[in-house]
Scaffold this motif. Sequence first.
Motif, PDB file in Angstrom:
ATOM      1  N   VAL A  21       0.811  -1.217   0.000  1.00  0.00           N
ATOM      2  CA  VAL A  21       0.000   0.000   0.000  1.00  0.00           C
ATOM      3  C   VAL A  21       0.850   1.276   0.000  1.00  0.00           C
ATOM      4  O   VAL A  21       0.321   2.381  -0.107  1.00  0.00           O
ATOM      5  CB  VAL A  21      -0.959   0.021   1.211  1.00  0.00           C
ATOM      6  CG1 VAL A  21      -1.945  -1.136   1.116  1.00  0.00           C
ATOM      7  CG2 VAL A  21      -0.201  -0.033   2.532  1.00  0.00           C
ATOM      8  N   GLY A  22       2.156   1.130   0.135  1.00  0.00           N
ATOM      9  CA  GLY A  22       3.043   2.278   0.145  1.00  0.00           C
ATOM     10  C   GLY A  22       4.474   1.813   0.268  1.00  0.00           C
ATOM     11  O   GLY A  22       4.748   0.607   0.358  1.00  0.00           O
ATOM     12  N   LEU A  23       5.405   2.741   0.276  1.00  0.00           N
ATOM     13  CA  LEU A  23       6.814   2.407   0.365  1.00  0.00           C
ATOM     14  C   LEU A  23       7.098   1.625   1.645  1.00  0.00           C
ATOM     15  O   LEU A  23       6.819   2.104   2.750  1.00  0.00           O
ATOM     16  CB  LEU A  23       7.656   3.686   0.333  1.00  0.00           C
ATOM     17  CG  LEU A  23       9.177   3.487   0.331  1.00  0.00           C
ATOM     18  CD1 LEU A  23       9.605   2.736  -0.925  1.00  0.00           C
ATOM     19  CD2 LEU A  23       9.885   4.838   0.417  1.00  0.00           C
ATOM     20  N   ASN A  24       7.607   0.390   1.501  1.00  0.00           N
ATOM     21  CA  ASN A  24       7.924  -0.476   2.641  1.00  0.00           C
ATOM     22  C   ASN A  24       6.721  -0.710   3.562  1.00  0.00           C
ATOM     23  O   ASN A  24       6.893  -0.923   4.764  1.00  0.00           O
ATOM     24  CB  ASN A  24       9.085   0.102   3.452  1.00  0.00           C
ATOM     25  CG  ASN A  24      10.364   0.198   2.661  1.00  0.00           C
ATOM     26  OD1 ASN A  24      10.669  -0.684   1.851  1.00  0.00           O
ATOM     27  ND2 ASN A  24      11.129   1.258   2.864  1.00  0.00           N
ATOM     28  N   MET A  67      -1.760  -3.194  -4.241  1.00  0.00           N
ATOM     29  CA  MET A  67      -1.805  -4.457  -4.968  1.00  0.00           C
ATOM     30  C   MET A  67      -1.157  -5.554  -4.133  1.00  0.00           C
ATOM     31  O   MET A  67      -0.368  -5.296  -3.216  1.00  0.00           O
ATOM     32  CB  MET A  67      -1.118  -4.342  -6.319  1.00  0.00           C
ATOM     33  CG  MET A  67       0.379  -4.095  -6.256  1.00  0.00           C
ATOM     34  SD  MET A  67       1.113  -4.122  -7.914  1.00  0.00           S
ATOM     35  CE  MET A  67       0.898  -5.858  -8.313  1.00  0.00           C
ATOM     36  N   VAL A  68      -1.514  -6.791  -4.459  1.00  0.00           N
ATOM     37  CA  VAL A  68      -0.952  -7.959  -3.787  1.00  0.00           C
ATOM     38  C   VAL A  68       0.347  -8.335  -4.488  1.00  0.00           C
ATOM     39  O   VAL A  68       0.406  -8.399  -5.714  1.00  0.00           O
ATOM     40  CB  VAL A  68      -1.948  -9.137  -3.832  1.00  0.00           C
ATOM     41  CG1 VAL A  68      -1.352 -10.363  -3.152  1.00  0.00           C
ATOM     42  CG2 VAL A  68      -3.254  -8.740  -3.161  1.00  0.00           C
ATOM     43  N   GLY A 122       2.038 -10.210  -9.616  1.00  0.00           N
ATOM     44  CA  GLY A 122       2.686  -9.159  -8.853  1.00  0.00           C
ATOM     45  C   GLY A 122       3.356  -8.086  -9.682  1.00  0.00           C
ATOM     46  O   GLY A 122       4.102  -7.271  -9.150  1.00  0.00           O
ATOM     47  N   LEU A 123       3.124  -8.092 -10.999  1.00  0.00           N
ATOM     48  CA  LEU A 123       3.702  -7.066 -11.853  1.00  0.00           C
ATOM     49  C   LEU A 123       2.567  -6.147 -12.275  1.00  0.00           C
ATOM     50  O   LEU A 123       1.628  -6.589 -12.941  1.00  0.00           O
ATOM     51  CB  LEU A 123       4.356  -7.694 -13.082  1.00  0.00           C
ATOM     52  CG  LEU A 123       5.315  -6.809 -13.872  1.00  0.00           C
ATOM     53  CD1 LEU A 123       6.512  -6.392 -13.024  1.00  0.00           C
ATOM     54  CD2 LEU A 123       5.776  -7.518 -15.131  1.00  0.00           C
ATOM     55  N   PRO A 124       2.609  -4.868 -11.871  1.00  0.00           N
ATOM     56  CA  PRO A 124       1.470  -3.975 -12.107  1.00  0.00           C
ATOM     57  C   PRO A 124       0.974  -4.070 -13.553  1.00  0.00           C
ATOM     58  O   PRO A 124       1.785  -4.095 -14.469  1.00  0.00           O
ATOM     59  CB  PRO A 124       2.058  -2.591 -11.823  1.00  0.00           C
ATOM     60  CG  PRO A 124       3.202  -2.850 -10.903  1.00  0.00           C
ATOM     61  CD  PRO A 124       3.768  -4.173 -11.316  1.00  0.00           C
TER      62      PRO A 124
END
Length: 245
Positions: A21-24, A67-68, A122-124
């Motif tokens: 949902v965000g950086l790290n 994303m998952v 897992g690839l947008p």
Amino acid sequence: MRKEGKSDQEEGEENMAAWLVGLNTLKIQPFKLPPLGPHDVRVGMKAVGICGSDALRLADYVVKEPMVIGHECAGIIEETGSEVKDLVPGDRVALEPGIGCWRCDLCKEGRYNICPDMKFFGLPPFHGSLARQVKPINLHFTLDVHPAYLCFKLPDNVSLEEGALCEPLSVAVHACSRGNISPETNVLVMGAGPIALVTLLAARAFGAPRIVTVDVDGNRLSVAKELGADGVDIPKEVETICNVM
């Protein structure tokens, strides 16, 4: 008629997944599963690796909404579509995370791994497999359960954790195949991260008589040495830069 096992949803338990949902920042949130098609299977995830590509940006692919993540995975078949003949609930499988279009010349040649329309876990913008149950992608840019032909049974002597490593192992095997590695080939492995280390092991399995690994990280090089590298080194130019820094 569907051939069914007991899934989380049948037991009334909500399917959950790890969302980036965000950086790290990961959050465990609901992950709704789609209907099962006749040639599909639903897989309960048991082992998922975290790859360096599971990030907010990879080359031109940018995560613009939650994303998952995850694509190195193995699990147990929980439900099969009516036309699936080779898999049954309870089978332990490794999953091929990339789905080619099967229409282009590359796919028809069996080189679906470089299909220009590849859809990959897992690839947008496609969700991955770090979930209780997998919710992969079909050929039309929407979400679906996984095609049965991209699930591969694991031998009894291969664990689910090892099954999840089939995908990164395939990268190393492919590299050695492309490089024509043989007992007459000395090998230089650039880097000592996870993929590089499994490439070292694959090159040894291909018969390479001498393998040297270089990296900027001494700790990683020590692991490479433990795994059988004949030589390890930090290039002098890099060492000089690091000392200055």
